[in-house]
Enzyme design. Structure first.
Site, short mmCIF file in Angstrom:
data_model
loop_
_atom_site.label_atom_id
_atom_site.label_comp_id
_atom_site.label_asym_id
_atom_site.label_seq_id
_atom_site.Cartn_x
_atom_site.Cartn_y
_atom_site.Cartn_z
N THR A 131 44.92 41.60 -32.28
CA THR A 131 44.45 42.74 -33.03
C THR A 131 43.52 42.26 -34.21
O THR A 131 42.77 43.34 -34.53
CB THR A 131 45.82 43.29 -33.44
OG1 THR A 131 46.59 42.22 -34.44
CG2 THR A 131 46.73 43.86 -32.40
N ARG A 150 41.98 33.48 -33.07
CA ARG A 150 42.34 32.55 -34.05
C ARG A 150 43.02 31.32 -33.33
O ARG A 150 43.28 31.28 -32.20
CB ARG A 150 43.57 33.28 -34.90
CG ARG A 150 43.18 34.38 -35.66
CD ARG A 150 44.42 34.99 -36.27
NE ARG A 150 44.15 36.19 -37.11
CZ ARG A 150 45.01 36.81 -37.65
NH1 ARG A 150 46.42 36.28 -38.16
NH2 ARG A 150 44.83 38.12 -38.46
N SER A 170 42.84 35.11 -41.58
CA SER A 170 43.66 36.02 -42.26
C SER A 170 44.72 35.10 -43.07
O SER A 170 44.32 34.20 -44.01
CB SER A 170 44.25 37.11 -41.67
OG SER A 170 45.21 38.07 -42.43
N HIS A 171 45.87 35.33 -42.91
CA HIS A 171 47.05 34.34 -43.82
C HIS A 171 47.25 33.49 -43.13
O HIS A 171 48.31 32.68 -43.74
CB HIS A 171 48.04 35.37 -43.95
CG HIS A 171 48.92 35.88 -42.81
ND1 HIS A 171 48.21 36.99 -42.03
CD2 HIS A 171 50.16 35.71 -42.34
CE1 HIS A 171 49.05 37.12 -41.07
NE2 HIS A 171 50.15 36.30 -41.32
N LYS A 207 36.52 37.52 -36.18
CA LYS A 207 36.94 38.93 -35.76
C LYS A 207 35.53 39.83 -35.85
O LYS A 207 34.75 39.68 -36.69
CB LYS A 207 37.92 39.69 -36.42
CG LYS A 207 37.64 39.55 -37.92
CD LYS A 207 39.22 40.00 -38.56
CE LYS A 207 38.83 40.47 -40.16
NZ LYS A 207 39.90 40.89 -40.76
N ASP A 258 45.64 38.17 -49.31
CA ASP A 258 45.66 36.98 -48.28
C ASP A 258 44.50 36.61 -48.24
O ASP A 258 43.34 37.02 -49.02
CB ASP A 258 46.24 37.53 -46.90
CG ASP A 258 45.27 38.41 -46.29
OD1 ASP A 258 44.44 39.41 -46.96
OD2 ASP A 258 45.34 38.75 -45.03
N ASP A 287 41.53 36.85 -46.44
CA ASP A 287 40.45 37.73 -46.32
C ASP A 287 40.58 38.81 -46.99
O ASP A 287 39.85 39.94 -47.05
CB ASP A 287 40.16 37.95 -44.87
CG ASP A 287 41.04 38.67 -44.08
OD1 ASP A 287 42.26 38.62 -44.29
OD2 ASP A 287 40.75 39.70 -43.12
N GLU A 328 53.08 48.16 -41.70
CA GLU A 328 54.09 47.66 -42.42
C GLU A 328 54.07 46.19 -42.70
O GLU A 328 54.69 45.70 -43.67
CB GLU A 328 55.35 47.48 -41.40
CG GLU A 328 55.40 47.28 -39.92
CD GLU A 328 55.11 45.84 -39.77
OE1 GLU A 328 55.97 44.86 -40.70
OE2 GLU A 328 54.62 44.93 -39.24
N SER A 329 52.90 45.77 -42.21
CA SER A 329 52.51 44.43 -42.41
C SER A 329 51.42 44.00 -43.72
O SER A 329 50.86 43.10 -44.04
CB SER A 329 51.72 43.76 -41.46
OG SER A 329 50.80 44.24 -41.01
#
Length: 540
Positions: free
Chosen positions: A44, A48, A147-148, A157, A298, A300, A386-387
């Site tokens: 998504t 990575r 990202s994190h 991405k 995080d 980015d 929710e993330s």
């Protein structure tokens, strides 16, 4: 979930990566196309992986960049490509590789004019601003970030001209072409000397912020803010925001270190820049009484974390509900018909807030890409996951970003306090007083690859259960009610609870998200019965 004995404790030397080793492996290791774990795989949020596991290496990025060149050519995208990177050790090498491929293919690339780091929302904002003025030659973008993810990971991405995350049609095309290029020995990948033009991502983004968040109210109220970039791409942005907009804002940790040695360990003992994790955010939580609002991002800056003196670190679901309740009552420039976007695994507290506001709830599958069309045309005022990823419209109701923006969500927490005199934590307590206090959790259950494939393609008729945790089942969903898109799993709903089951893309498990408005014991019962419901459906 077993919590590591040192979770929330400062990282030790033995926890840190060997940066030269991580970077050298980027260049010296070459993926084996026959190994699934070593192929380009767009999830998504892009491709990575770690160079140490031959999952993110120069071959991957050269091939993926060439695939993006060919994809944008096929799509008729002829404008510039905005390219940003975060602070992970592999981000700069990957950026250089991408620039070589883009230059050889005559793609005009715009990179940061200060040779700094660029958050994902700044790239999205740049794409949208350019395309609003240049309809004939549309721009797109790439963000080099995992990202994190832990420090030895890299990420890459693609954002198409709509400024948001690429949809599955685009990512599958790019992924498959990249893997074909690697299998062909990269003979069709073109490379030349780096060539790029400059763009002031930071200045353009920071100057435009008053058009999306009421910074005047924050300044006039004198809200004391502590911002922790967690060593990520927003590090220079927060200092600039404080200076340009004259806010009482302290960057509590301005250090950039590709080892992220200043972090506290996450729940599993790994270093992870997850601003929604109380373990990763432990050092900021410990300082919560220094500031009226403390925030994290995080690497980015597409995710947000909110810490208040009276509530500590807010659960992302809780803050989404508060942000929605505040925005739809205070953004008078938004359309009266603008809906509220949520993913189907986000809290049903949002459903109750939406009903109270009299607004349409647009429930979509997991993935921020589903909010992009609505944010562009204003039919969705706010989209959230929710993330801890969300974005919302400018104050006049026009589009701000079509990718997640942790910076504006962080600043919104201070606006809420400035305008209402109450912290977001207090606002959430008031919501629970009105609508009840939900218990929410995610657990994993084992599943074979075959079972995961079945789960991803279930139909509602395959669920034969009539009750869940003592309540009648009111809905069985395999498509999202907001856009009828397949959810790649299952959601079962009752009057006061629900669960959703989705197969993991990386492990032999499926994820069970569940919520109950009858407390923790009822939630546990939903989780237990969810496994039985899913097992019966898989066997049936």
């Amino acid at each position: 979930m077993t919590v590591h004995s040192r979770a929330g404790q400062p990282a030790e030397p033995s926890d840190l990566i060997d940066v030269p080793k991580v970077v050298s492996r980027y260049y010296t290791e070459h993926p084996d196309p026959s190994q699934v774990s070593q192929r380009v795989a767009f999830g998504t949020s892009g491709h990575r992986g770690s160079s140490l596991r031959t999952a993110f290496n120069e071959d991957h990025i050269a091939a993926t960049s060439q695939a993006i060149v060919e994809y944008r050519r096929e799509q008729g995208t002829t404008g510039p490509l905005f390219l940003g990177r975060d602070t992970h050790a592999l981000s700069e090498p990957a950026q250089v590789t991408a620039l070589e491929v883009f230059a050889a293919n005559d793609v005009t690339v715009l990179i940061d004019s200060r040779d700094g780091y660029t958050p994902t929302p700044a790239v999205s904002r740049a794409i949208l601003a350019y395309n609003a003025e240049n309809r004939a030659q549309q721009a797109d973008g790439v963000v080099v970030t995992p990202s994190h993810n832990p420090p030895d990971d890299g990420g890459f991405k693609y954002n198409p001209p709509n400024g948001g995350p690429a949809d599955t049609d685009a990512t599958k095309w790019i992924q498959d072409r990249a893997n074909a290029l690697i299998a062909g020995g990269l003979k069709d990948v073109r490379r030349s000397a780096v060539k790029a033009e400059k763009y002031d991502f930071l200045g353009t983004y920071v100057d435009d912020l008053p058009n999306v968040v009421d910074l005047d109210a924050i300044r006039e109220a004198g809200v004391r803010i502590g911002a922790d970039p967690l060593g990520g791409a927003s590090v220079a942005y927060w200092g600039e925001i404080a200076e340009r907009h004259r806010l009482d804002l302290t960057v509590v940790n301005p250090v950039v270190d590709p080892r992220f040695g200043f972090m506290t360990l996450d729940w599993d003992g790994k270093i992870r820049m997850d601003c929604s994790s109380p373990y990763a955010m432990a050092s900021l939580i410990a300082q919560k009484d220094r500031f009226q609002i403390s925030t994290g991002n995080d690497a980015d800056a597409d995710r947000h974390g909110i810490v208040t003196p009276d509530g500590g670190l807010m659960n992302p679901n809780h803050y989404l509900a508060v942000a929605i309740g505040y925005l739809y009552r205070h953004r008078t420039g938004w359309s009266g018909s603008a809906g509220i976007g949520k993913t189907l695994v986000s809290s049903s507290m949002i459903d109750r807030v939406a009903a109270d506001l009299g607004r349409t709830l647009v429930e979509v599958p997991v993935g921020f890409k589903w909010f992009v069309p609505g944010l562009i045309d204003g039919s969705i005022g706010f989209g959230g996951e929710e993330s801890a990823g969300a974005s919302f419209l400018r104050r006049d109701g026009s589009v701000w970003s079509t990718d997640k923006d942790g910076i504006i969500l962080d600043l919104l927490a201070s606006e809420i306090l400035a305008v209402t005199g109450r912290t977001p934590s207090r606002h959430y307590a008031e919501l629970t007083e009105r609508f009840g206090a939900p218990a929410y959790a995610r657990i994993d259950a084992p599943a074979t690859r075959e079972e995961k494939a079945i789960l991803g393609k279930l139909s509602p008729e395959q669920v034969t259960a009539k009750e869940l945790a003592g309540e009648p089942i009111t809905a069985v969903l395999t498509s999202a009610p907001g856009n009828d898109a397949p959810i790649g799993g299952l959601k079962v709903v009752t009057g006061s609870g629900w669960f959703a089951a989705r197969p993991s893309g990386t492990e032999d498990v499926y994820k069970i998200y569940a919520e109950s408005f009858h407390g923790a014991d009822h939630l546990s019962r939903i989780q237990q019965e969810a496994r039985a419901v899913v097992s019966a459906a898989l066997q049936g």
